[in-house]
Design an enzyme around this catalytic site. Structure first.
Site, PDB file in Angstrom:
ATOM      1  N   ASP A  81     -11.999 -11.236  -0.606  1.00  0.00           N
ATOM      2  CA  ASP A  81     -11.213 -11.416  -1.763  1.00  0.00           C
ATOM      3  C   ASP A  81     -10.214 -12.759  -1.586  1.00  0.00           C
ATOM      4  O   ASP A  81      -9.574 -12.683  -0.346  1.00  0.00           O
ATOM      5  CB  ASP A  81     -10.226 -10.100  -2.248  1.00  0.00           C
ATOM      6  CG  ASP A  81     -11.164  -9.019  -2.894  1.00  0.00           C
ATOM      7  OD1 ASP A  81     -12.301  -9.426  -3.439  1.00  0.00           O
ATOM      8  OD2 ASP A  81     -10.999  -8.032  -2.822  1.00  0.00           O
ATOM      9  N   TYR A  91     -12.494  -3.934   9.178  1.00  0.00           N
ATOM     10  CA  TYR A  91     -11.257  -4.307   8.932  1.00  0.00           C
ATOM     11  C   TYR A  91      -9.976  -3.660   9.218  1.00  0.00           C
ATOM     12  O   TYR A  91      -9.913  -2.521   9.785  1.00  0.00           O
ATOM     13  CB  TYR A  91     -11.169  -4.000   7.213  1.00  0.00           C
ATOM     14  CG  TYR A  91     -12.336  -4.555   6.427  1.00  0.00           C
ATOM     15  CD1 TYR A  91     -12.316  -5.765   5.802  1.00  0.00           C
ATOM     16  CD2 TYR A  91     -13.437  -3.947   6.215  1.00  0.00           C
ATOM     17  CE1 TYR A  91     -13.322  -6.403   5.280  1.00  0.00           C
ATOM     18  CE2 TYR A  91     -14.615  -4.600   5.602  1.00  0.00           C
ATOM     19  CZ  TYR A  91     -14.522  -5.745   5.013  1.00  0.00           C
ATOM     20  OH  TYR A  91     -15.427  -6.313   4.273  1.00  0.00           O
ATOM     21  N   ASP A 119      -4.847  -3.488  -5.644  1.00  0.00           N
ATOM     22  CA  ASP A 119      -4.280  -4.450  -4.685  1.00  0.00           C
ATOM     23  C   ASP A 119      -3.039  -5.119  -5.272  1.00  0.00           C
ATOM     24  O   ASP A 119      -2.559  -4.885  -6.243  1.00  0.00           O
ATOM     25  CB  ASP A 119      -5.182  -5.407  -3.737  1.00  0.00           C
ATOM     26  CG  ASP A 119      -5.909  -6.590  -5.086  1.00  0.00           C
ATOM     27  OD1 ASP A 119      -5.653  -6.412  -6.242  1.00  0.00           O
ATOM     28  OD2 ASP A 119      -6.867  -7.140  -4.429  1.00  0.00           O
ATOM     29  N   ARG A 169     -10.330  -1.589  -1.481  1.00  0.00           N
ATOM     30  CA  ARG A 169      -9.396  -1.553  -2.371  1.00  0.00           C
ATOM     31  C   ARG A 169      -9.714  -0.099  -3.083  1.00  0.00           C
ATOM     32  O   ARG A 169      -8.743   0.482  -3.303  1.00  0.00           O
ATOM     33  CB  ARG A 169      -9.439  -2.572  -3.400  1.00  0.00           C
ATOM     34  CG  ARG A 169      -8.782  -3.989  -3.075  1.00  0.00           C
ATOM     35  CD  ARG A 169      -9.064  -4.867  -4.101  1.00  0.00           C
ATOM     36  NE  ARG A 169     -10.382  -5.449  -4.217  1.00  0.00           N
ATOM     37  CZ  ARG A 169     -11.025  -5.608  -5.379  1.00  0.00           C
ATOM     38  NH1 ARG A 169     -10.519  -5.351  -6.340  1.00  0.00           N
ATOM     39  NH2 ARG A 169     -12.025  -6.145  -5.464  1.00  0.00           N
TER      40      ARG A 169
END
Length: 232
Positions: A45, A73, A87, A179
């Protein structure tokens, strides 16, 4: 500087800048290196940074194989506040008190997501609904039903608490939306949450520590031009 053969095929590890789309990176690298065949192995993203893998030439055949590998992540969630996109792309729409939560509560909530789970992707995502990207519908203010799909969370570690920030490390399968994990984690805590920072640190055997920057790509291009000029 080592020699690259982009037309034949290379796997390039890039550190995607914040606010760039994955397509922005592909376009920039294609223009810099004058390479015809290039693609990325797994979207990041715009509000995420970190490892983006690009394949050129014949190595574009490796994209699916790379995409299928587990991802790692790091980042942080903000608890007590939710957003429609899960987000920072959209404004906070709900605020809830989280003061009653203990560190034990937060760690226990994270533990419930480890293993195989069913996850509903965000409406603000590239998932296709009747041939149209979900984020296109979302930005028009339309609602749509997105089906849950099985994913696997191999690790969900809480690395630091600076409430309302909850720092994490997640290792997960292909198709996992961090997310959505933020949304579900917030619901499990009973106070809501959204993703406020995301960095992809690894895809399979490839790590962010090995990644090049856009400036490095520019240096490679300059080196190639100088070598070409010296040989002509």
């Amino acid at each position: 500087m080592r020699e690259y053969d982009f037309e034949t095929g290379e796997i390039l590890l890039l550190d995607k800048p914040l606010h760039w789309t994955s397509f922005d990176v592909v376009k920039k690298v294609r223009n810099l290196l004058r390479v015809k065949k290039i693609g990325h192995a797994g979207t990041l993203d715009p509000l995420a940074s970190g490892l983006l893998i690009l394949c050129t030439g014949k190595y574009t055949k490796k994209i699916e194989e790379i995409q299928a590998q587990e991802k790692e992540y790091t980042g942080h969630f903000t608890i007590g506040k939710t957003t429609p996109s899960f987000d920072l792309e959209t404004e906070v729409d709900q605020v809830c008190d989280y003061q009653q939560l203990t560190e034990q509560d937060i760690r226990a909530a994270a533990a419930t997501f480890v293993g195989q789970i069913n996850q509903v992707p965000p409406l603000f995502s590239a998932v296709k609904i009747n041939g149209e990207r979900a984020y296109t519908l979302a930005r028009r203010g339309e609602e749509a039903e997105i089906k849950a799909k099985p994913i696997h969370i191999y690790a969900f570690e809480i690395t630091k608490l600076e409430l309302p920030l909850v720092h994490f490390r997640v290792v997960c399968s292909k198709g996992t939306y961090i997310r959505s994990l933020a949304r579900d984690f917030g619901q499990q805590l009973g106070c809501g949450a959204h993703l406020s920072q995301l960095i992809r640190t690894r895809i399979g055997e490839y790590s962010l520590e090995q990644a090049l920057t856009i400036a490095d790509i520019q240096a490679i291009r300059k080196y190639q031009q100088e070598q070409h000029a010296g040989n002509s």
